[in-house]
Design a protein around this motif. Structure first.
Motif, PDB file in Angstrom:
ATOM      1  N   LYS A  28       6.554   8.445   7.638  1.00 30.85           N
ATOM      2  CA  LYS A  28       7.713   8.914   6.872  1.00 30.85           C
ATOM      3  C   LYS A  28       7.474  10.326   6.345  1.00 30.85           C
ATOM      4  O   LYS A  28       8.382  11.159   6.340  1.00 30.85           O
ATOM      5  CB  LYS A  28       7.988   7.959   5.716  1.00 30.85           C
ATOM      6  N   GLY A  29       6.245  10.583   5.911  1.00 28.82           N
ATOM      7  CA  GLY A  29       5.930  11.904   5.390  1.00 28.82           C
ATOM      8  C   GLY A  29       6.012  12.985   6.445  1.00 28.82           C
ATOM      9  O   GLY A  29       6.485  14.105   6.173  1.00 28.82           O
ATOM     10  N   ALA A  30       5.565  12.678   7.662  1.00 31.06           N
ATOM     11  CA  ALA A  30       5.627  13.654   8.747  1.00 31.06           C
ATOM     12  C   ALA A  30       7.077  13.955   9.115  1.00 31.06           C
ATOM     13  O   ALA A  30       7.454  15.113   9.337  1.00 31.06           O
ATOM     14  CB  ALA A  30       4.865  13.126   9.962  1.00 31.06           C
ATOM     15  N   GLU A  31       7.901  12.930   9.164  1.00 33.07           N
ATOM     16  CA  GLU A  31       9.325  13.126   9.467  1.00 33.07           C
ATOM     17  C   GLU A  31       9.995  13.954   8.371  1.00 33.07           C
ATOM     18  O   GLU A  31      10.812  14.833   8.655  1.00 33.07           O
ATOM     19  CB  GLU A  31      10.021  11.756   9.589  1.00 33.07           C
TER      20      GLU A  31
ATOM     21  N   LYS B  44       3.994  11.152  -2.408  1.00 34.87           N
ATOM     22  CA  LYS B  44       3.534   9.778  -2.264  1.00 34.87           C
ATOM     23  C   LYS B  44       4.549   9.047  -1.400  1.00 34.87           C
ATOM     24  O   LYS B  44       5.755   9.091  -1.677  1.00 34.87           O
ATOM     25  CB  LYS B  44       3.419   9.092  -3.634  1.00 34.87           C
ATOM     26  N   GLN B  45       4.077   8.383  -0.338  1.00 34.79           N
ATOM     27  CA  GLN B  45       4.978   7.702   0.576  1.00 34.79           C
ATOM     28  C   GLN B  45       4.520   6.257   0.783  1.00 34.79           C
ATOM     29  O   GLN B  45       3.323   5.942   0.713  1.00 34.79           O
ATOM     30  CB  GLN B  45       5.015   8.419   1.928  1.00 34.79           C
ATOM     31  N   TYR B  46       5.488   5.411   1.074  1.00 26.40           N
ATOM     32  CA  TYR B  46       5.225   3.991   1.319  1.00 26.40           C
ATOM     33  C   TYR B  46       6.405   3.436   2.117  1.00 26.40           C
ATOM     34  O   TYR B  46       7.479   4.054   2.177  1.00 26.40           O
ATOM     35  CB  TYR B  46       5.060   3.234  -0.006  1.00 26.40           C
ATOM     36  N   PRO B  47       6.259   2.269   2.728  1.00 24.90           N
ATOM     37  CA  PRO B  47       7.351   1.716   3.522  1.00 24.90           C
ATOM     38  C   PRO B  47       8.520   1.266   2.648  1.00 24.90           C
ATOM     39  O   PRO B  47       8.368   1.082   1.433  1.00 24.90           O
ATOM     40  CB  PRO B  47       6.712   0.492   4.210  1.00 24.90           C
TER      41      PRO B  47
ATOM     42  N   GLY C 225       0.813  -1.209   0.000  1.00 20.76           N
ATOM     43  CA  GLY C 225       0.000   0.000   0.000  1.00 20.76           C
ATOM     44  C   GLY C 225       0.847   1.259   0.000  1.00 20.76           C
ATOM     45  O   GLY C 225       2.081   1.219   0.093  1.00 20.76           O
ATOM     46  N   SER C 226       0.168   2.395  -0.113  1.00 23.64           N
ATOM     47  CA  SER C 226       0.860   3.685  -0.138  1.00 23.64           C
ATOM     48  C   SER C 226      -0.147   4.772   0.235  1.00 23.64           C
ATOM     49  O   SER C 226      -1.345   4.517   0.367  1.00 23.64           O
ATOM     50  CB  SER C 226       1.433   3.976  -1.525  1.00 23.64           C
ATOM     51  N   VAL C 227       0.350   5.982   0.381  1.00 23.25           N
ATOM     52  CA  VAL C 227      -0.515   7.128   0.642  1.00 23.25           C
ATOM     53  C   VAL C 227       0.000   8.333  -0.135  1.00 23.25           C
ATOM     54  O   VAL C 227       1.206   8.512  -0.287  1.00 23.25           O
ATOM     55  CB  VAL C 227      -0.572   7.444   2.161  1.00 23.25           C
ATOM     56  N   SER C 228      -0.915   9.116  -0.678  1.00 23.78           N
ATOM     57  CA  SER C 228      -0.569  10.360  -1.355  1.00 23.78           C
ATOM     58  C   SER C 228      -1.238  11.512  -0.627  1.00 23.78           C
ATOM     59  O   SER C 228      -2.354  11.366  -0.115  1.00 23.78           O
ATOM     60  CB  SER C 228      -1.037  10.330  -2.820  1.00 23.78           C
TER      61      SER C 228
END
Length: 220
Positions: free
Chosen positions: A210-213, A186-189, A163-166
Motif C-alpha cells: 500500500k505504501g509503494a502504491e 505507517k501502513q497496514y491492511p 501487524g503494521s509497518v512504519s
C-alpha cells in the motif's frame, strides 16, 4: 468460550481500550533520518497514517527516471521494532525493495543515472509490528472481533491484533541532491482483509504494498 469472553469485554466497554492499545505507538519524526530537520506535523486528512511530512513545490512531470536506493533498516534509538528479530527486519527490507521498485516502474524508468529529470528515492524501515499469532486470525472469525474490525475498516483504522509497518520516504532531485519530498508513514491492511492476517509478517508486507502504491500516486 473465547468468543463469549471477548463479547463480554465488548459489552463492558473494555474491548475498545484493549484494542486501542493493540494499534501500537504512532511513528515519530525519527531523529536519525536525513530529512528529520525538514519534517513537520501533517495537518491533512491523512495525518493518521502520515503524521510527519515535508514537500517542496515540484512539477513531477519533469521527472521520467528514478534511482531507488537500497532499502535500509533504521538503527536509531527511536526505532519502533519492539522485539522483532533482525531476520524479520531483513525480510521486510527485501520485500520493500521489491514492491517499491515494481510500483515505481509503472511510472518511471528505473536505474537512472544522476542528472536532470532523475529522482533519487530513499526508503528506510523505521518500525514494524507482527500480527499476533492465532489471535489476529481469530478476530476475523469471532463475532465481536469482526464487529470491531468492521468499524475499523470504515474508519481506515488498524485491525485487531494486526501487524503494521512504519517507514520514512525521502525524494531528492538527483542532479543536485535537493530534497523535494519527505514523510513518515505507517501502513497496514484493511481491517477486514483476512488473507493479510495470516503469517506474522503478512500485514506488514501488505502495508508496504500500500505504501509503494501511495508513493507513486503522489509523484504524478
Amino acid at each position: 468460550m473465547f468468543g463469549q469472553r471477548f463479547a463480554t469485554c465488548l459489552s463492558a466497554g473494555a474491548l475498545t481500550l484493549v484494542l486501542a492499545a493493540c494499534a501500537g505507538v504512532q511513528p515519530v519524526a525519527y531523529s536519525g533520518i536525513d530529512a528529520a530537520h525538514k519534517l513537520q506535523p501533517n495537518l491533512g486528512d491523512d495525518r493518521a497514517k502520515v503524521p510527519f511530512a515535508y514537500a517542496a513545490p515540484v512539477v513531477w512531470s519533469r521527472y521520467t527516471q528514478v534511482e531507488l536506493d537500497p532499502v535500509s533498516v533504521y538503527q536509531g534509538a527511536d526505532a519502533q521494532f519492539g522485539d522483532m528479530k533482525d531476520e524479520d527486519k531483513s525480510v521486510l527490507a527485501s520485500y520493500a525493495q521489491k514492491t517499491f521498485a515494481e510500483n515505481l516502474a509503472k511510472r518511471f524508468q528505473l536505474n537512472g543515472q544522476p542528472g536532470p529529470g532523475v529522482l533519487r528515492i530513499k526508503v528506510t524501515l523505521t518500525g514494524a509490528q507482527r500480527t499476533t499469532p492465532l489471535v489476529g486470525q481469530a478476530m476475523h472469525f469471532d463475532i465481536a472481533g469482526n464487529l470491531y474490525n468492521g468499524v475499523q475498516a470504515v474508519r481506515g483504522g488498524q485491525g485487531a491484533f494486526s501487524g503494521s509497518v512504519s517507514y520514512a520516504v525521502e525524494v531528492y532531485d538527483s542532479s543536485d541532491n535537493r530534497l523535494l519530498k519527505a514523510y513518515i508513514a505507517k501502513q497496514y491492511p484493511n481491517a477486514m482483509n483476512l488473507p493479510a492476517a495470516f503469517g506474522s509478517l503478512g500485514a506488514a508486507k501488505t502495508g508496504l504494498d500500500k505504501g509503494a502504491e501511495a508513493l507513486v500516486a503522489q509523484l504524478h
